[in-house]
Design a protein around this motif. Sequence first.
Motif, PDB file in Angstrom:
ATOM      1  N   ILE A 161       0.837  -1.201   0.000  1.00 39.13           N
ATOM      2  CA  ILE A 161       0.000   0.000   0.000  1.00 39.13           C
ATOM      3  C   ILE A 161       0.871   1.250   0.000  1.00 39.13           C
ATOM      4  CG2 ILE A 161      -1.701   1.305   1.312  1.00 39.13           C
ATOM      5  CD1 ILE A 161      -2.920  -1.101   0.026  1.00 39.13           C
ATOM      6  N   ASN A 162       1.914   1.232   0.809  1.00 40.45           N
ATOM      7  CA  ASN A 162       2.786   2.402   0.911  1.00 40.45           C
ATOM      8  C   ASN A 162       3.444   2.728  -0.427  1.00 40.45           C
ATOM      9  OD1 ASN A 162       4.171   4.396   2.689  1.00 40.45           O
ATOM     10  ND2 ASN A 162       5.981   3.263   2.055  1.00 40.45           N
ATOM     11  N   GLY A 167       3.876   8.999  -5.057  1.00 33.02           N
ATOM     12  CA  GLY A 167       3.607   9.705  -6.295  1.00 33.02           C
ATOM     13  C   GLY A 167       2.193   9.533  -6.822  1.00 33.02           C
ATOM     14  N   HIS A 168       1.227   9.245  -5.954  1.00 29.27           N
ATOM     15  CA  HIS A 168      -0.155   9.061  -6.394  1.00 29.27           C
ATOM     16  C   HIS A 168      -0.698  10.367  -6.968  1.00 29.27           C
ATOM     17  CE1 HIS A 168      -4.412   7.925  -6.315  1.00 29.27           C
ATOM     18  NE2 HIS A 168      -3.991   6.664  -6.209  1.00 29.27           N
ATOM     19  N   ALA A 175       0.702  12.221  -0.016  1.00 32.77           N
ATOM     20  CA  ALA A 175       1.309  12.738   1.214  1.00 32.77           C
ATOM     21  C   ALA A 175       1.369  11.681   2.312  1.00 32.77           C
ATOM     22  CB  ALA A 175       0.515  13.946   1.704  1.00 32.77           C
ATOM     23  N   MET A 176       0.655  10.573   2.150  1.00 28.13           N
ATOM     24  CA  MET A 176       0.658   9.527   3.171  1.00 28.13           C
ATOM     25  C   MET A 176       1.824   8.571   3.010  1.00 28.13           C
ATOM     26  SD  MET A 176      -3.392   8.579   3.172  1.00 28.13           S
ATOM     27  CE  MET A 176      -4.636   9.863   3.124  1.00 28.13           C
ATOM     28  N   HIS A 177       2.571   8.686   1.924  1.00 33.52           N
ATOM     29  CA  HIS A 177       3.721   7.799   1.721  1.00 33.52           C
ATOM     30  C   HIS A 177       4.851   8.180   2.667  1.00 33.52           C
ATOM     31  CE1 HIS A 177       7.601   6.672  -0.117  1.00 33.52           C
ATOM     32  NE2 HIS A 177       6.960   5.571  -0.422  1.00 33.52           N
ATOM     33  N   VAL A 193       2.397   6.831  12.977  1.00 34.95           N
ATOM     34  CA  VAL A 193       1.009   6.783  13.454  1.00 34.95           C
ATOM     35  C   VAL A 193       0.196   7.907  12.831  1.00 34.95           C
ATOM     36  CG1 VAL A 193      -0.454   7.032  15.494  1.00 34.95           C
ATOM     37  CG2 VAL A 193       1.575   5.581  15.592  1.00 34.95           C
ATOM     38  N   ALA A 194       0.784   9.078  12.671  1.00 32.55           N
ATOM     39  CA  ALA A 194       0.063  10.191  12.041  1.00 32.55           C
ATOM     40  C   ALA A 194      -0.299   9.840  10.597  1.00 32.55           C
ATOM     41  CB  ALA A 194       0.912  11.454  12.093  1.00 32.55           C
ATOM     42  N   ARG A 195       0.624   9.247   9.867  1.00 33.73           N
ATOM     43  CA  ARG A 195       0.330   8.809   8.498  1.00 33.73           C
ATOM     44  C   ARG A 195      -0.738   7.732   8.487  1.00 33.73           C
ATOM     45  NH1 ARG A 195       5.163   6.143   7.120  1.00 33.73           N
ATOM     46  NH2 ARG A 195       3.956   5.419   5.338  1.00 33.73           N
TER      47      ARG A 195
END
Length: 243
Positions: A161-162, A167-168, A175-177, A193-195
């Motif tokens: 998933i990561n 580059g999505h 930004a979650m990568h 944890v924030a991600r």
Amino acid sequence: MPETDHARRREGARTWQPAPARGGAGHRRMGAAGGARTPLVGRAGPLPYRAAPVRRRRGPPARTALLRHLGLRLRHRPADQAGKGLWQGGQPAEGRGLAPASQDPAEVRSLLATACRAARNGDLATATLACLRIKFVGPAFATKLVMAMRPDIAAVLDSVINERLRGHADRELAAMHGPMASLNSAIARDHFVARYLKWCDWCMRQAQAANALQATWPDWDGSEHPWRAVDVERAFFAMGRAA
């Protein structure tokens, strides 16, 4: 001058003289197929039946090589400990750097209980941090534990998933990568944890939008189910797989 062993081995490396047929039909076929003198063709050619002995590279004992591979420190042990293995009486040999210290099972149960209580109350941050405090539990497996506790609001964030987040086209997802390696510091754990919370929130929002449209997903037995956060994550995972 009589032929030396070295000269015979050197000659055997260039040509192959089949051994006399002995034993069974396999030996006879091998000798008949080879002919009188068959030159070798590199490493892919027929192996010499009477091959020269392989010279083995000398190295450290197997136990020493294993410990070095695992990154464990070797220390001198007293004479009364000589000959004993890494584990003595079912427990690791602590204090000598020969084996990593295990975690008290009571502490593991306590951390899991804390995670379950937090997840039941919707506190995914506390649940994830508690799972990360369990020894040898990495970030991906910690999210799987939390997802199993609350699949309606929690999802899995693993390396697959990561990588798809990298580059999505959706900037929110891109930004979650972030790093998925071992989280050795409190700051690294907090950042992960924030991600993870952002990823769970995104999956939950997509599930809520699908349920608002009364959309369902079909199970293997034909039954229809409403969407949960983990269902969105699984769909996101499956979208990148080859059909």
